[in-house]
Scaffold this motif. Structure first.
Motif, PDB file in Angstrom:
ATOM      1  N   LYS A   1     -15.193   7.379  19.259  1.00  0.00           N
ATOM      2  CA  LYS A   1     -14.579   6.395  17.958  1.00  0.00           C
ATOM      3  C   LYS A   1     -14.362   7.371  16.871  1.00  0.00           C
ATOM      4  O   LYS A   1     -14.898   8.383  16.640  1.00  0.00           O
ATOM      5  N   THR A   2     -13.336   7.317  16.195  1.00  0.00           N
ATOM      6  CA  THR A   2     -12.920   8.240  15.026  1.00  0.00           C
ATOM      7  C   THR A   2     -12.169   6.991  13.907  1.00  0.00           C
ATOM      8  O   THR A   2     -11.879   5.936  14.474  1.00  0.00           O
ATOM      9  N   VAL A   3     -12.320   7.725  12.786  1.00  0.00           N
ATOM     10  CA  VAL A   3     -11.471   6.926  11.624  1.00  0.00           C
ATOM     11  C   VAL A   3     -10.158   7.596  11.126  1.00  0.00           C
ATOM     12  O   VAL A   3     -10.121   8.926  10.765  1.00  0.00           O
ATOM     13  N   GLN A   4      -9.227   6.641  11.147  1.00  0.00           N
ATOM     14  CA  GLN A   4      -7.866   7.363  10.981  1.00  0.00           C
ATOM     15  C   GLN A   4      -7.803   7.156   9.102  1.00  0.00           C
ATOM     16  O   GLN A   4      -8.392   6.607   8.485  1.00  0.00           O
ATOM     17  N   LYS A   5      -7.190   8.563   8.858  1.00  0.00           N
ATOM     18  CA  LYS A   5      -6.851   8.809   7.540  1.00  0.00           C
ATOM     19  C   LYS A   5      -5.897   7.318   6.737  1.00  0.00           C
ATOM     20  O   LYS A   5      -5.098   7.275   7.305  1.00  0.00           O
ATOM     21  N   PRO A   6      -6.528   6.855   5.850  1.00  0.00           N
ATOM     22  CA  PRO A   6      -5.604   5.907   5.118  1.00  0.00           C
ATOM     23  C   PRO A   6      -4.605   6.116   4.507  1.00  0.00           C
ATOM     24  O   PRO A   6      -4.561   7.508   4.170  1.00  0.00           O
ATOM     25  N   LEU A   7      -3.726   5.326   3.939  1.00  0.00           N
ATOM     26  CA  LEU A   7      -2.676   6.017   3.037  1.00  0.00           C
ATOM     27  C   LEU A   7      -3.090   6.401   1.808  1.00  0.00           C
ATOM     28  O   LEU A   7      -4.304   5.944   1.252  1.00  0.00           O
ATOM     29  N   ASN A   8      -2.305   7.343   1.026  1.00  0.00           N
ATOM     30  CA  ASN A   8      -3.045   7.895  -0.053  1.00  0.00           C
ATOM     31  C   ASN A   8      -2.318   7.056  -1.512  1.00  0.00           C
ATOM     32  O   ASN A   8      -2.282   7.524  -2.502  1.00  0.00           O
ATOM     33  N   TYR A   9      -1.998   5.887  -1.003  1.00  0.00           N
ATOM     34  CA  TYR A   9      -1.346   4.905  -2.155  1.00  0.00           C
ATOM     35  C   TYR A   9      -1.754   3.345  -1.483  1.00  0.00           C
ATOM     36  O   TYR A   9      -1.934   3.539  -0.205  1.00  0.00           O
ATOM     37  N   GLN A  10      -1.659   2.449  -2.323  1.00  0.00           N
ATOM     38  CA  GLN A  10      -1.664   0.992  -2.206  1.00  0.00           C
ATOM     39  C   GLN A  10      -0.356   0.454  -2.589  1.00  0.00           C
ATOM     40  O   GLN A  10      -0.008   0.515  -3.607  1.00  0.00           O
ATOM     41  N   LEU A  11       0.199  -0.272  -1.499  1.00  0.00           N
ATOM     42  CA  LEU A  11       1.481  -0.868  -1.808  1.00  0.00           C
ATOM     43  C   LEU A  11       1.350  -2.743  -1.544  1.00  0.00           C
ATOM     44  O   LEU A  11       1.209  -2.791  -0.543  1.00  0.00           O
ATOM     45  N   HIS A  12       1.732  -3.166  -2.660  1.00  0.00           N
ATOM     46  CA  HIS A  12       1.726  -4.901  -2.466  1.00  0.00           C
ATOM     47  C   HIS A  12       3.038  -5.150  -2.723  1.00  0.00           C
ATOM     48  O   HIS A  12       3.704  -5.073  -4.074  1.00  0.00           O
ATOM     49  N   LEU A  13       3.690  -5.500  -1.659  1.00  0.00           N
ATOM     50  CA  LEU A  13       5.218  -6.272  -1.823  1.00  0.00           C
ATOM     51  C   LEU A  13       4.996  -7.570  -1.908  1.00  0.00           C
ATOM     52  O   LEU A  13       4.554  -8.278  -1.018  1.00  0.00           O
TER      53      LEU A  13
ATOM     54  N   ASN B   1       0.017 -15.429 -12.403  1.00  0.00           N
ATOM     55  CA  ASN B   1      -1.615 -15.501 -13.003  1.00  0.00           C
ATOM     56  C   ASN B   1      -2.524 -14.433 -12.684  1.00  0.00           C
ATOM     57  O   ASN B   1      -3.613 -14.858 -13.066  1.00  0.00           O
ATOM     58  N   GLN B   2      -2.382 -13.847 -11.703  1.00  0.00           N
ATOM     59  CA  GLN B   2      -3.308 -12.803 -11.142  1.00  0.00           C
ATOM     60  C   GLN B   2      -3.358 -11.480 -12.004  1.00  0.00           C
ATOM     61  O   GLN B   2      -2.169 -11.417 -12.736  1.00  0.00           O
ATOM     62  N   SER B   3      -4.227 -10.770 -11.863  1.00  0.00           N
ATOM     63  CA  SER B   3      -4.371  -9.279 -12.349  1.00  0.00           C
ATOM     64  C   SER B   3      -3.924  -8.460 -11.333  1.00  0.00           C
ATOM     65  O   SER B   3      -4.418  -8.610 -10.287  1.00  0.00           O
ATOM     66  N   PHE B   4      -3.246  -7.357 -11.903  1.00  0.00           N
ATOM     67  CA  PHE B   4      -2.890  -6.376 -11.186  1.00  0.00           C
ATOM     68  C   PHE B   4      -3.266  -4.956 -11.564  1.00  0.00           C
ATOM     69  O   PHE B   4      -3.489  -4.648 -12.560  1.00  0.00           O
ATOM     70  N   GLU B   5      -3.476  -4.071 -10.370  1.00  0.00           N
ATOM     71  CA  GLU B   5      -3.802  -2.699 -11.019  1.00  0.00           C
ATOM     72  C   GLU B   5      -2.604  -1.860 -10.788  1.00  0.00           C
ATOM     73  O   GLU B   5      -1.509  -1.806  -9.800  1.00  0.00           O
ATOM     74  N   GLY B   6      -2.726  -0.709 -11.344  1.00  0.00           N
ATOM     75  CA  GLY B   6      -1.655   0.400 -11.268  1.00  0.00           C
ATOM     76  C   GLY B   6      -0.318  -0.076 -11.783  1.00  0.00           C
ATOM     77  O   GLY B   6      -0.157  -0.641 -12.804  1.00  0.00           O
ATOM     78  N   GLN B   7       0.698   0.519 -11.063  1.00  0.00           N
ATOM     79  CA  GLN B   7       2.038   0.186 -11.487  1.00  0.00           C
ATOM     80  C   GLN B   7       2.711  -1.165 -11.050  1.00  0.00           C
ATOM     81  O   GLN B   7       2.423  -1.709  -9.872  1.00  0.00           O
TER      82      GLN B   7
ATOM     83  N   ILE C   1       0.518   0.180  -6.209  1.00  0.00           N
ATOM     84  CA  ILE C   1       1.853  -0.217  -6.722  1.00  0.00           C
ATOM     85  C   ILE C   1       2.244  -1.683  -6.488  1.00  0.00           C
ATOM     86  O   ILE C   1       1.899  -2.069  -5.241  1.00  0.00           O
ATOM     87  N   THR C   2       2.559  -2.481  -7.165  1.00  0.00           N
ATOM     88  CA  THR C   2       3.171  -4.029  -6.923  1.00  0.00           C
ATOM     89  C   THR C   2       4.493  -4.059  -7.180  1.00  0.00           C
ATOM     90  O   THR C   2       4.848  -3.798  -8.265  1.00  0.00           O
ATOM     91  N   ILE C   3       5.325  -4.582  -6.239  1.00  0.00           N
ATOM     92  CA  ILE C   3       6.755  -4.659  -6.261  1.00  0.00           C
ATOM     93  C   ILE C   3       7.163  -6.147  -5.966  1.00  0.00           C
ATOM     94  O   ILE C   3       6.747  -6.531  -4.851  1.00  0.00           O
ATOM     95  N   LEU C   4       8.062  -6.777  -7.103  1.00  0.00           N
ATOM     96  CA  LEU C   4       8.288  -8.054  -6.741  1.00  0.00           C
ATOM     97  C   LEU C   4       9.977  -8.016  -6.061  1.00  0.00           C
ATOM     98  O   LEU C   4      10.869  -7.402  -6.853  1.00  0.00           O
ATOM     99  N   ILE C   5      10.193  -8.833  -5.082  1.00  0.00           N
ATOM    100  CA  ILE C   5      11.227  -8.832  -4.456  1.00  0.00           C
ATOM    101  C   ILE C   5      12.017 -10.177  -4.234  1.00  0.00           C
ATOM    102  O   ILE C   5      11.030 -11.195  -3.950  1.00  0.00           O
TER     103      ILE C   5
END
Length: 234
Positions: free
Chosen positions: A67-79, A153-159, A183-187
């Motif tokens: 078993k191994t752990v994969q390196k995660p993304l160096n950012y968080q993206l919420h679309l 009505n939620q709270s958001f972190e970052g950009q 990062i949170t982006i609205l489409i």
């Protein structure tokens, strides 16, 4: 390498049994036998190597040998993306965004949305399949559909950004993105966000952005946004 998904495996698991459908796929379709090695993820970053110990069509059993752990993304993206009128277009977005790299997806119901109901179970399967196909060990979080007003009505972190087509002052998303951030982006939907929704987002400190010179479909805009964030973080 073919990757399997089993959310019930943890780093302490030693032996486990695949369900009936996956057992049939492994033994009947892939023709795996006792002693063959499978690669499995639990969607939380872990990659397991498992040796088949019982090759029954209805009950394939295996034991963890590495078993191994994969390196995660160096950012968080919420679309947060409005459902499209044609369901297959949204499914295409889910697949490609998962392959490119995304953390969280929320379908948002907007003033101009033509589709109000989504099939979350089907969407989940598409995301899982895309995760396995891309050999990614992190399963994106797929939230239930939520009205735009409730989402705001939620709270958001970052950009935080809102991509829209109104002739207002907007920044280029590619130039506004900062690396290694949440990062949170609205489409919006096919008819774009309403003026009221854009004003609400701006009041909540969402930065208006453009994704280019041409008018994009909802699913295309979402993929452009996803790739832009991934590119900046390379």
């Amino acid at each position: 390498m073919q990757l399997f998904y089993n959310p019930h495996i943890s780093e302490t698991t030693e032996n486990f049994t695949f369900d009936k459908d996956e057992s049939r796929h492994i033994i009947k379709v892939l023709r795996k036998n006792v002693g063959d090695i499978l690669q499995i993820t639990n969607g939380n970053g872990w990659l397991f190597s498992a040796e088949i110990t019982r090759d029954a069509i209805k009950k394939c059993e295996a034991k963890i040998i590495a078993k191994t752990v994969q390196k995660p993304l160096n950012y968080q993206l919420h679309l947060a993306v409005a459902p499209t009128k044609m369901n297959d277009r949204y499914e295409w977005f889910l697949e490609k965004a998962t392959e490119i790299g995304i953390t969280t997806i929320t379908p948002i119901i907007c003033d101009h949305s033509e589709r109000q109901v989504i099939k979350l179970d089907r969407f989940e399967k598409i995301v899982q399949s895309a995760m396995k196909q891309s050999l990614n060990c992190y399963l994106p979080t797929l939230n239930k559909a939520i009205p735009f007003s409730d989402f705001m009505n939620q709270s958001f972190e970052g950009q935080t950004f809102i991509a829209h087509c109104e002739e207002l002052d907007r920044k280029s998303l590619k130039q506004a993105i900062k690396p290694e951030m949440a990062i949170t982006i609205l489409i919006g939907p096919e008819g774009d966000f309403s003026v009221k929704e854009i004003e609400t987002a701006i009041k909540n400190k969402f930065i208006p952005v453009t994704l280019g010179e041409t008018r994009l479909r909802t699913e295309t805009a979402a993929i452009v946004a996803c790739h832009s964030v991934a590119f900046v973080n390379e």
